[in-house]
Design an enzyme around this catalytic site. Structure first.
Site, mmCIF file in Angstrom:
data_model
loop_
_atom_site.group_PDB
_atom_site.id
_atom_site.type_symbol
_atom_site.label_atom_id
_atom_site.label_comp_id
_atom_site.label_asym_id
_atom_site.label_seq_id
_atom_site.Cartn_x
_atom_site.Cartn_y
_atom_site.Cartn_z
ATOM 1 N N ARG A 39 0.899 -1.225 0.017
ATOM 2 C CA ARG A 39 -0.010 0.098 0.015
ATOM 3 C C ARG A 39 0.803 1.315 0.015
ATOM 4 N NH1 ARG A 39 -1.813 2.321 4.673
ATOM 5 N NH2 ARG A 39 -2.402 0.189 5.589
ATOM 6 N N TYR A 82 -14.852 16.973 -17.060
ATOM 7 C CA TYR A 82 -15.418 15.580 -16.896
ATOM 8 C C TYR A 82 -16.507 15.344 -15.712
ATOM 9 C CZ TYR A 82 -15.063 10.437 -16.103
ATOM 10 O OH TYR A 82 -15.518 9.092 -16.091
ATOM 11 N N ASP A 128 -5.469 18.634 -16.508
ATOM 12 C CA ASP A 128 -5.968 17.298 -16.627
ATOM 13 C C ASP A 128 -5.440 17.096 -18.065
ATOM 14 O OD1 ASP A 128 -7.266 14.920 -17.560
ATOM 15 O OD2 ASP A 128 -8.962 15.300 -16.112
ATOM 16 N N LYS A 185 -7.167 5.779 -20.034
ATOM 17 C CA LYS A 185 -7.446 6.494 -21.532
ATOM 18 C C LYS A 185 -6.037 6.205 -22.208
ATOM 19 C CE LYS A 185 -11.053 7.449 -19.657
ATOM 20 N NZ LYS A 185 -11.324 8.832 -18.936
#
Ligand SMILES: *Cc1c(COP(=O)(O)O)cnc(C)c1O
Length: 392
Positions: A61, A113, A185, A210
């Site tokens: 983690r 978005y 972004d 993406k």
């Protein structure tokens, strides 16, 4: 004991081109065994030799070698100090907004978005952070939105789905003058075509689902920052939220990155042809594509990016036509998402931008006649051929 942190980044070497860095990743190869493909360290925890010793890895983690290689590679490709790989683009946005404190104010693109809007409006607003949604191509509107608590500018460029292009350097100048940070972004263009940190931004965020991953097979997010203070903040967030990217998925994104430049070139070339073809069709009423010379922000595109990418939005004459297209496309798939090998057509009003209030969508132009297409890597004639059966 030696661990990967003790090795210098091969790809920071002077003079290497972007393509070579993307192929070789940060380290060039895995230096302990010579593995050319960086191994997937599929382990939750790491053994210690004795009290007070560590290999530098304690628990996945916190840090995992495969994730670390991806993070270092992204830091290099975006020209940043440190990178962070997360379980999704949304997880990446979460740790960025966590930079803010109650009472802080954010100036944010009005057509971000849908999921980013949801994070702002449904989560962080409840923690006392205020957001003003602004048409970020309008610098006067941006300045008018500033308050004495403005701490962050959040920019998507090109915007999703309206393909507006925001002047990153101008926004970053404005932010710096009031001591705020600029987040960009960079999902749509990737560092191959646009490097926001070089333009003055402080933080870059990606949905690596993406183009970075590129194969429609992995959900992932990336953050890259320039300052040590922010790097420490992001590390604490990942350690606490537990939203770091898993080893296998980190490897898939590393593998995707190797072909990023090649893929972007083809997405770019094919989208250019499809956009020009769409323009000739009578049922197509308006096209949103940054590669058109008459795009309102074309000058900024030319200045701050080196390519147009693979995304096109367009409005057709009626909802009936939309239904016909979505039902009858054959090779092209009606599905959410973008940036992968397969061409996908999306209906933003009920899919990606479902959470945006109806009146805002109408004002922006995300209407019932509006579609978005992500041009994949099939032969462009087959993409156009498929569209020609349903668009004319
Ligand atoms: C998809 C997307 C996101 C969200 O990323 P996930 O990986 O789906 O969580 C954020 N911003 C943009 C521009 C996107 O296209």
């Amino acid at each position: 004991m030696k661990n990967f942190s003790n090795y210098n980044d091969f790809s920071r070497k002077e003079g290497l081109h972007f393509e070579s860095k993307a192929v070789h990743g940060a380290l060039g190869h895995e230096p302990l065994t010579g593995a050319v493909s960086f191994p997937i360290y599929q382990t939750s925890t790491f053994r210690h030799k004795e009290l007070g010793t560590s290999t530098g890895y304690d628990y996945s983690r916190l840090q995992n070698p495969t994730r670390q290689e991806l993070e270092r590679t992204m830091a290099i490709l975006e020209n940043g100090l440190e990178g962070f790989a997360l379980s999704s683009g949304q997880a990446a946005n979460m740790i960025i907004f966590s930079w803010l404190n109650p009472g802080d104010h954010v100036v944010i693109s009005d057509d971000v978005y849908g999921g980013t809007f949801r994070i702002a409006d449904s989560i962080f607003a409840n923690y006392g952070i205020r957001f003003t949604y602004v048409e970020m191509t309008d610098l006067e509107a941006v300045e008018a939105a500033i308050t004495n608590r403005t701490k962050m500018f959040f920019v998507e460029t090109p915007t999703n789905p309206l393909m507006k292009v925001v002047d990153v350097a101008a926004i970053a100048d404005c932010a710096r003058s009031i001591g705020a940070v600029t987040v960009v972004d960079n999902t749509f263009l990737t560092p191959y075509y646009q490097r926001p940190l070089d333009l003055g931004a402080d933080i870059v965020v990606h949905s690596a689902t993406k183009y970075l991953g590129g194969h429609n097979d992995t959900i992932a997010g990336v953050v890259v920052v320039k300052s040590q203070e922010m790097a420490d903040h992001m590390r604490l967030q990942i350690k606490s939220h537990g939203n770091g990217l898993a080893a296998l998925d980190s490897w898939l994104i590393l593998r995707g990155l190797k072909t990023l430049p090649l893929r972007m070139e083809r997405h770019n070339e094919s989208a250019y042809k499809v956009a020009h073809w769409l323009r000739e069709q009578t049922c197509v009423k308006r096209i949103y594509y940054v590669g058109f010379e008459d795009h309102p922000n074309y000058e900024i595109t030319k200045r701050q990016t080196t390519g147009f990418g693979g995304m096109i939005s367009f409005a057709v004459d009626s909802e009936e036509t939309v239904k016909k297209i979505l039902k009858n496309v054959d090779m092209i798939m009606f599905a959410e998402s973008l940036g992968g090998t397969e061409t996908l057509i999306t209906y933003p009003t009920t899919q990606t931008h479902e959470s945006i209030p109806e009146d805002v969508k109408q004002k922006l132009g995300i209407t019932k006649e509006f579609l978005r297409i992500s041009i994949g890597l099939e032969h462009v004639d087959d993409i156009i051929g498929d569209l020609a059966k349903v668009v004319s």
